[in-house]
Design a protein around this motif. Sequence first.
Motif, PDB file in Angstrom:
ATOM      1  N   PRO A   1      90.607 -28.248 -53.650  1.00  0.00           N
ATOM      2  CA  PRO A   1      89.865 -28.726 -54.823  1.00  0.00           C
ATOM      3  C   PRO A   1      88.368 -28.487 -54.705  1.00  0.00           C
ATOM      4  O   PRO A   1      87.842 -28.206 -53.628  1.00  0.00           O
ATOM      5  CB  PRO A   1      90.176 -30.217 -54.844  1.00  0.00           C
ATOM      6  N   GLU A   2      87.687 -28.639 -55.871  1.00  0.00           N
ATOM      7  CA  GLU A   2      86.246 -28.443 -55.938  1.00  0.00           C
ATOM      8  C   GLU A   2      85.660 -29.327 -57.030  1.00  0.00           C
ATOM      9  O   GLU A   2      86.217 -29.427 -58.127  1.00  0.00           O
ATOM     10  CB  GLU A   2      85.946 -26.967 -56.230  1.00  0.00           C
ATOM     11  N   LEU A   3      84.540 -29.951 -56.714  1.00  0.00           N
ATOM     12  CA  LEU A   3      83.767 -30.737 -57.683  1.00  0.00           C
ATOM     13  C   LEU A   3      82.437 -30.027 -57.900  1.00  0.00           C
ATOM     14  O   LEU A   3      81.736 -29.709 -56.937  1.00  0.00           O
ATOM     15  CB  LEU A   3      83.518 -32.157 -57.173  1.00  0.00           C
ATOM     16  N   ARG A   4      82.068 -29.771 -59.178  1.00  0.00           N
ATOM     17  CA  ARG A   4      80.864 -29.007 -59.494  1.00  0.00           C
ATOM     18  C   ARG A   4      79.925 -29.832 -60.363  1.00  0.00           C
ATOM     19  O   ARG A   4      80.357 -30.498 -61.304  1.00  0.00           O
ATOM     20  CB  ARG A   4      81.244 -27.730 -60.260  1.00  0.00           C
ATOM     21  N   PHE A   5      78.652 -29.732 -60.048  1.00  0.00           N
ATOM     22  CA  PHE A   5      77.606 -30.371 -60.839  1.00  0.00           C
ATOM     23  C   PHE A   5      76.623 -29.263 -61.230  1.00  0.00           C
ATOM     24  O   PHE A   5      76.098 -28.567 -60.353  1.00  0.00           O
ATOM     25  CB  PHE A   5      76.915 -31.464 -60.029  1.00  0.00           C
TER      26      PHE A   5
ATOM     27  N   GLN B   1      71.621 -22.544 -75.989  1.00  0.00           N
ATOM     28  CA  GLN B   1      72.089 -23.897 -75.699  1.00  0.00           C
ATOM     29  C   GLN B   1      71.831 -24.202 -74.221  1.00  0.00           C
ATOM     30  O   GLN B   1      72.059 -23.365 -73.344  1.00  0.00           O
ATOM     31  CB  GLN B   1      73.596 -23.995 -75.984  1.00  0.00           C
ATOM     32  N   LEU B   2      71.354 -25.426 -73.957  1.00  0.00           N
ATOM     33  CA  LEU B   2      71.168 -25.917 -72.600  1.00  0.00           C
ATOM     34  C   LEU B   2      72.126 -27.082 -72.379  1.00  0.00           C
ATOM     35  O   LEU B   2      72.174 -28.017 -73.185  1.00  0.00           O
ATOM     36  CB  LEU B   2      69.731 -26.379 -72.373  1.00  0.00           C
ATOM     37  N   THR B   3      72.914 -27.015 -71.290  1.00  0.00           N
ATOM     38  CA  THR B   3      73.887 -28.080 -71.025  1.00  0.00           C
ATOM     39  C   THR B   3      73.775 -28.562 -69.585  1.00  0.00           C
ATOM     40  O   THR B   3      73.310 -27.843 -68.694  1.00  0.00           O
ATOM     41  CB  THR B   3      75.333 -27.589 -71.254  1.00  0.00           C
ATOM     42  N   ILE B   4      74.221 -29.798 -69.362  1.00  0.00           N
ATOM     43  CA  ILE B   4      74.439 -30.318 -68.020  1.00  0.00           C
ATOM     44  C   ILE B   4      75.875 -30.823 -67.982  1.00  0.00           C
ATOM     45  O   ILE B   4      76.445 -31.208 -69.017  1.00  0.00           O
ATOM     46  CB  ILE B   4      73.458 -31.453 -67.651  1.00  0.00           C
ATOM     47  N   GLY B   5      76.474 -30.812 -66.802  1.00  0.00           N
ATOM     48  CA  GLY B   5      77.855 -31.257 -66.738  1.00  0.00           C
ATOM     49  C   GLY B   5      78.396 -31.358 -65.330  1.00  0.00           C
ATOM     50  O   GLY B   5      77.714 -31.050 -64.347  1.00  0.00           O
ATOM     51  N   ALA B   6      79.636 -31.812 -65.252  1.00  0.00           N
ATOM     52  CA  ALA B   6      80.379 -31.911 -63.996  1.00  0.00           C
ATOM     53  C   ALA B   6      81.810 -31.491 -64.285  1.00  0.00           C
ATOM     54  O   ALA B   6      82.345 -31.758 -65.370  1.00  0.00           O
ATOM     55  CB  ALA B   6      80.336 -33.327 -63.441  1.00  0.00           C
ATOM     56  N   GLN B   7      82.425 -30.838 -63.318  1.00  0.00           N
ATOM     57  CA  GLN B   7      83.789 -30.353 -63.512  1.00  0.00           C
ATOM     58  C   GLN B   7      84.578 -30.468 -62.217  1.00  0.00           C
ATOM     59  O   GLN B   7      84.023 -30.284 -61.119  1.00  0.00           O
ATOM     60  CB  GLN B   7      83.790 -28.890 -63.976  1.00  0.00           C
ATOM     61  N   ALA B   8      85.855 -30.787 -62.351  1.00  0.00           N
ATOM     62  CA  ALA B   8      86.779 -30.825 -61.219  1.00  0.00           C
ATOM     63  C   ALA B   8      87.859 -29.787 -61.434  1.00  0.00           C
ATOM     64  O   ALA B   8      88.330 -29.587 -62.563  1.00  0.00           O
ATOM     65  CB  ALA B   8      87.408 -32.208 -61.078  1.00  0.00           C
ATOM     66  N   GLU B   9      88.247 -29.119 -60.364  1.00  0.00           N
ATOM     67  CA  GLU B   9      89.333 -28.129 -60.434  1.00  0.00           C
ATOM     68  C   GLU B   9      90.155 -28.220 -59.156  1.00  0.00           C
ATOM     69  O   GLU B   9      89.601 -28.319 -58.052  1.00  0.00           O
ATOM     70  CB  GLU B   9      88.779 -26.719 -60.604  1.00  0.00           C
ATOM     71  N   VAL B  10      91.471 -28.191 -59.300  1.00  0.00           N
ATOM     72  CA  VAL B  10      92.345 -28.318 -58.131  1.00  0.00           C
ATOM     73  C   VAL B  10      93.687 -27.661 -58.430  1.00  0.00           C
ATOM     74  O   VAL B  10      94.148 -27.657 -59.567  1.00  0.00           O
ATOM     75  CB  VAL B  10      92.555 -29.810 -57.758  1.00  0.00           C
ATOM     76  N   TRP B  11      94.260 -27.051 -57.416  1.00  0.00           N
ATOM     77  CA  TRP B  11      95.670 -26.658 -57.474  1.00  0.00           C
ATOM     78  C   TRP B  11      96.360 -27.226 -56.240  1.00  0.00           C
ATOM     79  O   TRP B  11      95.751 -27.455 -55.206  1.00  0.00           O
ATOM     80  CB  TRP B  11      95.841 -25.143 -57.586  1.00  0.00           C
ATOM     81  N   TRP B  12      97.662 -27.470 -56.374  1.00  0.00           N
ATOM     82  CA  TRP B  12      98.396 -28.069 -55.258  1.00  0.00           C
ATOM     83  C   TRP B  12      99.828 -27.544 -55.251  1.00  0.00           C
ATOM     84  O   TRP B  12     100.279 -26.948 -56.218  1.00  0.00           O
ATOM     85  CB  TRP B  12      98.386 -29.598 -55.349  1.00  0.00           C
TER      86      TRP B  12
END
Length: 513
Positions: A474-478, A502-513
């Motif tokens: 998995p990975e958590l991105r900011f 456009q200017l954005t801020i965010g966070a994302q999670a991605e995982v495979w199992w």
Amino acid sequence: MKKSLLVLLIAAACGNASAQNLTVEERLARLEKTLQENSAELAKTKAELTHYKQAAANNEKDTPVINAINDSSENSTTENTTFTLKEISDYVKEDIGFAWNGYLRSGWGAASNGSPKEYAIGSLGRFGNEYSSWFDLVLTQRVYEQNGKSAHAVVQLDGNVGAQYGSAWFDKDSENMLQFSDIFLTTRGFLPFAPEADLWVGKHNLPKYEIQMLDWKNHQTDSGAGIGIENWQLGAGKLNIALVRQDLDAYAVTYPAVKESGAMQVNTNTVDMRYKDLPVGGNTTLELIGRYSMANKSGAYKTGEQDGHYYSIKDAWLTGGILRHRFKMGGFEELTVQAADNSLASGFALISNSGATYGYRDNYYGEHSYGKAFRVISQGEFYPSSQTVMAHALVYSAGNDIYSYDTGAHTDFRSYRAVVRPAWIWDNHNQTGVELAWFKQTNKQQGVDYTEKGYKTTLYHALKINSSMLESRPELRFYTTWLRAADNAISQFRFNDGRKDQLTIGAQAEVWW
């Protein structure tokens, strides 16, 4: 009186005293002996239990164990066999034959001017530029295994859960979707000429190859249902081959100008072939790919074509090769060359999802005039040093006399896409980097040039489990991302309030199992 009652109770507990000709004293002696034997056995069991507890305590604290004891007689030696819980878990999975795996990504984002908008993901990249919540769930159950033969039932669910509103019911808008993308039975060992191969029947297709940073498939064959053989050892390589069905809704020639134009279901079938794992040298292999799609038209549709009421559905082919290389220091490079004609070539000209499909989603329309297109794709990652990593996706596409879903029939196009992502590796769990992206595409139709051009810059920090960008989850991105649609003559895209950037801020999670 009391003595007589005691005698009766002892007699009832021990059996018929007269039959054994034993006195009360003799029976009491036997009971005392049995009690002593039971006490000795209990003491032995307690001693063994204490021994097991001490053995478990001597193992590593993070490795739980179970000791299997083999004690066939009082005089035999005790044998301790240690198993970790992972080994026990793997054994149970193998024993029951059930497994499930999956994938998900989701996250939060906010833009400088209203809700964040995705733009040209297939050209500028997905990092900091996607706001959906996608998932895959795969359930596999072994239903037979004996004498070198096995059979597994497989069901896969795909879907998107809305990330905008608080409720995400699947009957709410088109943001929430669910489909059964796979429902099939796969077997091994049933083909006498290829016992190592997998033979499957059902709703399934050969593996889809993805340009991961751009979120589209460079080779795929969607399936309503089909039959296929995978991992068939032939010579130096392995053959995958499948015959699959994908019916399309074919539209009248007034579509898409007239959205209410009628459509007729047309049966189509595709032969998809891959000859893979051909050794080239060292850590390099070659895969040859090809597909041929054809329509099985009804008499009614043929009449509609001849009358000029419906678009003429033409057969289409795609061919190519994929060269894969593994670097000794970690990372990989994948070079793909492809060529296609008719509707498969039309997919090469799409700005966002450039996968080559026989129809546009489940629809067929457009005046396809035997036009052709080709493309060269490079994707991968490598380590310039022990503390840095670089990922990339580079694409050049061109075509002549194709039908473009954006600019219409008899379109010539040229497209350039470049996404690079360098990062500093703090450790296996922390990376800081930047993703830079640029693309330009020009469609020429009836002597008029239509140009689309865009830029993207994403600054990010990621919490990870390994240093690889493309192969560890998995990975958590900011992140924070700046997007700009410099020209939009092809897609006519605009951000909120008609803005170009456009200017954005965010966070994302991605995982495979």
